[in-house]
Design a protein around this motif. Structure first.
Motif, PDB file in Angstrom:
ATOM      1  N   LYS A 547       0.843  -1.206   0.000  1.00 14.18           N
ATOM      2  CA  LYS A 547       0.000   0.000   0.000  1.00 14.18           C
ATOM      3  C   LYS A 547       0.882   1.262   0.000  1.00 14.18           C
ATOM      4  O   LYS A 547       0.478   2.325   0.479  1.00 14.18           O
ATOM      5  CB  LYS A 547      -0.926   0.010   1.240  1.00 14.18           C
ATOM      6  CG  LYS A 547      -1.964  -1.106   1.237  1.00 14.18           C
ATOM      7  CD  LYS A 547      -3.106  -0.811   0.290  1.00 14.18           C
ATOM      8  CE  LYS A 547      -4.108  -1.942   0.233  1.00 14.18           C
ATOM      9  NZ  LYS A 547      -4.035  -2.780  -0.958  1.00 14.18           N
ATOM     10  N   LEU A 549       3.433   2.123   1.818  1.00 13.86           N
ATOM     11  CA  LEU A 549       3.783   2.701   3.121  1.00 13.86           C
ATOM     12  C   LEU A 549       5.022   1.989   3.640  1.00 13.86           C
ATOM     13  O   LEU A 549       5.221   0.805   3.380  1.00 13.86           O
ATOM     14  CB  LEU A 549       2.634   2.523   4.116  1.00 13.86           C
ATOM     15  CG  LEU A 549       1.355   3.315   3.805  1.00 13.86           C
ATOM     16  CD1 LEU A 549       0.224   2.819   4.681  1.00 13.86           C
ATOM     17  CD2 LEU A 549       1.563   4.809   4.027  1.00 13.86           C
ATOM     18  N   ASP A 567      -0.802   6.451   7.420  1.00 16.61           N
ATOM     19  CA  ASP A 567      -2.234   6.563   7.220  1.00 16.61           C
ATOM     20  C   ASP A 567      -2.539   6.982   5.796  1.00 16.61           C
ATOM     21  O   ASP A 567      -1.691   7.484   5.079  1.00 16.61           O
ATOM     22  CB  ASP A 567      -2.907   7.485   8.251  1.00 16.61           C
ATOM     23  CG  ASP A 567      -2.334   8.885   8.185  1.00 16.61           C
ATOM     24  OD1 ASP A 567      -1.427   9.086   7.362  1.00 16.61           O
ATOM     25  OD2 ASP A 567      -2.779   9.766   8.950  1.00 16.61           O
ATOM     26  N   SER A 568      -3.752   6.707   5.414  1.00 18.38           N
ATOM     27  CA  SER A 568      -4.151   6.973   4.041  1.00 18.38           C
ATOM     28  C   SER A 568      -5.463   7.733   4.092  1.00 18.38           C
ATOM     29  O   SER A 568      -6.442   7.233   4.662  1.00 18.38           O
ATOM     30  CB  SER A 568      -4.323   5.635   3.326  1.00 18.38           C
ATOM     31  OG  SER A 568      -5.286   5.740   2.330  1.00 18.38           O
TER      32      SER A 568
END
Length: 796
Positions: A547, A549, A567-568
């Protein structure tokens, strides 16, 4: 009948020579079996006879399956000379033809030896202590990824087993091969009574049946019973008697009928027995050491004790809590500093070393909380009354009192036995309401506000040092007040006040740990949390990378910081998922004795030293810590076991085992209540997130229910889809759809009751749609219309 001859003496023995001697001397003598069979009024007693196989007639059917076990003397010689290795036999849940042996006292690397195939397992049963011979390297194997359950019916078809064993030996690269061995003898059997169900023989009128244990690691057991029809569909207990060389399964006998499968009381009993949770009522011997009622504090009790009844002390707990271990106070001192006190129930005042009450509490080790039942470590008179710090009554406590400045820096700490009188027992919600309400300015509320302010500073400081805030989806059930069946599930919400209490409990535990270690460097009971090996974090790092990260795992601090940054904006739940996954990478925290270890560090709390002091009503470790602290401050006398580090290490071993089992029992209870919930709810479709991808399945988490489950993509009797598993990413491609960790999917949840003993929640994929795999959200459940079992009222 005259008075002289109404008493007949008979002699019962299983020793042939003794029996012959008795008969010679005119004494009526029987074997146990002959005598029980002669009691025509109680035919059911025959089922309880142990199945004794005479070594001589083992060859009756001329076929030997297993090689013989070597005698103990030979095994001990072999272990001494290094020909054999001694270890604990651990059967596999997934595959009944595979097991591992954990070698005792060996170096870290070669801890595990793998065993494959019936003949190499050679009649060892899960948890037995065995002697193993290593096979030559050209016979080493790799752990198989096949799931195999023993589903044969009353058959002794060993050829079929051999065919299944060939499936295990898949082609693998050399680096996958593990040291492989075979069992040559049994050093100690660790059999226990097993819960499970009868698989009734297909042969009409047969007395010989197979029993299938609930624990998949235990082999099926052959028993003889005349009441098979009555025992069908019931949970029963069976004991193993022996395992002859010519028998595919061990022999055993029926012990007890627990009740109908699926009934709440029956399943709770099974769950407790299978997790070895001591739950029988406390014996008279134990209860005899409780104080006599009506109880009150005497002058003798006040010796070495401070009177703190004037302080504005209160407790904050979950709703419905009756075993209140801890209470708090905070007040401003004349010099402008703050005095903060943590007051813990003085359980060790009532439980004196070595008596029956102490021994039973030590054996239980912990209170076990199931969904609607609590199995107490100490009798209720103490747990819910005399030791519970209820409001408006005088109670004995052990107090840890700090002087702090307004920046929550500790200036002084002292420990004292005390007597307190709590001014309020609040729930987390009530305490929160007081803190937030501008209209309330009474002493209790002022005290709470002071505590809350300090707690926030303490927490911030702890997190700066690298303490981890991890996440686990905890579930609470709303129970129907009539049937006590679960009607709704909710995930627990945490308030600021939960955190407030927790901060002071941590602080008290750390302060006490330092004190008892200063005083008793060799025999302090402490708690440590080892840092996980880097390989544990691989899955977390890969999942985050997929993702885009980055998660750093070199220190707890870097892990905590990178979790905070991960965080997204488009995927708010991602951070929680990462924290849940991080929790899975952790090691278990354990109790240990300071003189037997040199690594004290607590990784999760980022503290160099830690112990448990704050919950003596529900944890035995805390009682020992109270005793050590009392000796350190001169408030109580010592006793030999308290200063014996080997005794303490043994105690820690039992406490670690009991805590682990309590955790597993709790999870099993949540799983069972979740099944009841979905049984009444029928089929539901919900959003889920992928936690792990496997070779032929995905493991998903459903946030709404805090529920985890597996979606399998290969089903018996269905065409196999095209699956491509990539371990590196990790990802799983099914036909043309690729799944990664944390992907959002939609699943259908239903209860699968096809196997009564192992009812389970089944999950199927609804979205994304894959032809031949996905199902419609509203396809009916085959089992949901089975008649509701009669509901029994559950006595709390």
């Amino acid at each position: 009948m005259s008075a002289e001859n109404h008493l007949q003496v008979i002699f019962i023995t299983n020793d042939r020579k003794n029996k012959e001697k008795a008969i010679e001397e005119g004494i009526p003598a029987f074997t146990c079996e002959e005598y029980v069979k002669s009691l025509t009024a109680n035919p059911e007693l025959i089922d309880r006879l142990a199945c004794l196989s005479e070594e001589g007639n083992e060859i009756e059917n001329g076929r030997i399956i297993f090689s013989e076990h070597l005698p103990l003397s030979k095994l001990q010689q072999g272990i001494k000379s290094g020909t054999y290795l001694q270890g604990t036999f651990r059967a596999s849940r997934e595959n009944y033809l595979e097991a591992t042996v954990w070698v005792h006292g060996d170096t870290e690397e070669d801890k595990e030896i793998i065993l494959q195939g019936l003949k190499n397992l050679n009649r060892a049963v899960h948890e037995d202590i065995v002697a193993v011979e290593l096979l030559p390297k050209n016979q080493w194997v790799a752990p198989s990824s096949v799931v195999l359950h023993d589903e044969g019916q009353n058959e002794d078809d060993v050829e079929k087993e051999e065919e299944r064993e060939r499936i295990l030996k898949t082609a693998v690269s050399e680096k996958m091969l593990k040291p492989t061995g075979r069992v040559v003898g049994i050093i100690k059997r660790n059999w226990r009574p097993y819960c499970g169900m009868l698989s009734k023989s297909d042969i009409k009128e047969s007395r010989r049946h197979l029993f299938t244990p609930a624990d998949r690691r235990i082999p099926r057991i052959r028993i003889e019973t005349r009441q098979a029809s009555a025992l069908e569909g019931r949970r029963i207990i069976v004991a193993i008697d022996g395992w002859p060389r010519n028998s595919r399964y061990p022999n055993g006998h029926f012990v007890k009928n627990l009740g109908e499968v699926g009934e709440k009381e029956t399943e709770t009993e099974v769950l407790l027995l299978e997790h070895d949770v001591p739950h029988q009522p406390f014996s008279q011997a134990v209860l005899s050491f409780l104080p006599k009622m009506p109880w009150s504090i005497t002058e003798k009790d006040m010796k070495n004790r401070e009177d703190l009844r004037h302080l504005c002390v209160c407790s904050v707990d979950p709703p419905g809590c009756t075993d209140i271990d801890d209470a708090l106070h905070c007040r401003e001192l004349e010099n402008g500093n703050l005095e903060v006190g943590v007051h813990i129930a003085d359980v060790s005042h009532f439980i004196r070393p070595g008596n029956a009450l102490d021994q039973e509490s030590a054996r239980r080790g912990t209170t076990v909380y199931l969904c609607e039942k609590r199995i107490d470590m100490v009798p209720e008179l103490l747990s819910s009354n005399l030791c519970s710090l209820r409001c408006n009554v005088d109670r004995l406590a052990f107090s840890c009192i700090w002087e702090m400045n307004h920046d929550a820096e500790i200036l002084k700490v002292r420990f004292t036995k005390s007597v307190i009188n709590s001014k309020a027992s609040l729930t987390y919600a009530e305490a929160q309401m007081r803190i937030d309400s501008a209209a309330m300015n009474d002493d209790i509320t002022t005290s709470l506000r002071g505590l809350n302010k300090l707690a926030k500073i303490l927490k911030k400081r702890r997190i700066e040092k690298g303490a981890l805030t991890l996440s686990s989806p905890e579930v609470r059930f709303h129970m129907d007040s009539e049937t006590h069946d679960p009607i709704d599930l909710q995930t627990k919400e945490l308030r600021e006040t939960n955190s407030m209490v927790e901060e002071f409990m941590l602080l008290a535990n750390i302060s006490v740990a330092k004190k008892i270690h200063e005083e008793f460097s060799e025999h302090a009971l402490l708690r440590k949390h080892p840092a996980p090996p880097p390989s544990n974090y691989e899955i977390l790092v890969k999942a985050a990378k997929s993702k885009n990260l980055e998660i750093k795992t070199d220190t707890a601090k870097s892990l905590a910081d990178s979790l905070d940054r991960a965080d997204s904006p488009t995927f708010p739940y991602l951070n929680t998922l990462l924290r849940i996954l991080a929790t899975r990478c952790m090691m278990q925290a354990v109790y240990f004795c300071s003189g037997m270890d040199n690594d004290f560090h607590h990784y999760g709390l980022a503290s160099p030293i830690y112990t448990h002091f704050t919950s003596p009503i529900r944890r035995y470790a805390d009682i020992i810590v109270h005793r050590l602290l009392a000796v350190a401050i001169g408030a109580d006398c010592t006793y030999p076991e308290l200063t014996d580090k080997h005794k303490l290490a043994d105690l820690c071993k039992n406490l670690n085992f009991r805590h682990k089992m309590a955790q597993y029992a709790q999870r099993a209870s949540v799983a069972f209540h979740t099944q009841l919930f979905f049984k009444s709810k029928g089929i539901v479709s919900e959003e889920a997130y992928i936690l792990f991808v496997r070779k032929n399945a995905i493991v998903v988490l459903i946030p709404k229910y805090g529920l985890e489950g597996t979606v399998f993509f290969e089903e018996k009797d269905k065409p196999k889809p095209k699956l491509i598993y990539d371990d590196e990413v990790p990802s799983l491609k099914i036909e043309d759809t690729v799944f990664h960790i944390f992907d959002k999917v939609k699943v259908k949840i239903m209860l699968d009751s096809s196997n009564l003993q192992h009812q389970k929640i089944r999950m199927s994929l609804v979205e994304p749609q894959i032809p031949g795999i996905s199902i419609l959200a509203d396809t009916p459940n085959m089992d949901s219309d089975e008649p509701e079992r009669k509901k029994k009222k559950h006595e709390k």
